[in-house]
Design a protein around this motif. Sequence first.
Motif: not given
Length: 204
Positions: A74-80, A166-171
């Motif tokens: 869920l954290v990963s989804s929100w950040l993405d 890594r196809y999408r970069q999130t902090n």
Amino acid sequence: MIINHKRKFVFVCVPKTGSTTLSKYFKRTGESDKPKDHPWLTDKYHYPISKIREEENVEDYYKFAFYRNPFDRLVSSWLDFTQTKAHQSWSSKLKTQFKSWEDFAKNFINTEWANEIHFQPTTFYTHVDGVQAVDYVARYENFSEETQHIFKHLGIEYLADELYHRYRQTNRKKNYRKYYKDDATIEVVSNYFRNDLETFGDKF
């Protein structure tokens, strides 16, 4: 979803479990021959096994998916959805509707987002009427080992250098637990993903 009729396998793409990584690997290595605008890679990409079986004859195919701890997922989804260019339209909607990650985690279950396919439990994808309908559910936290296990079963060559991009970069913080500031948020997420936690023997 990725369906390979030659090797007879179905990859059920649960969101935020490495599905983009594996799908692109299959594309580069010729294990997936569909153009990028094919329905399997667009509007049907995150089809659950229940819908796949309705539309495709895959009864004797090897069917697999990955499971990720739902608190982490869920954290990963929100950040993405709020940080990457791939989901700019969603970012605007989410940031307008919710003041922060904490606001989203506590309250999304009372909004239309609870029905959004990207936020559904893994069991929504892998089970039918409460019964597991895929042959193997791999653990995301052991992605490399699990992928090698699956590839060996399918007779697919495992090329580590080709797999890890890594196809999408999130902090984000490495430890997802740091995003959960109080017990109330943990309880809300636990209740929403209860089937996953009980089915896969997981916890916060």
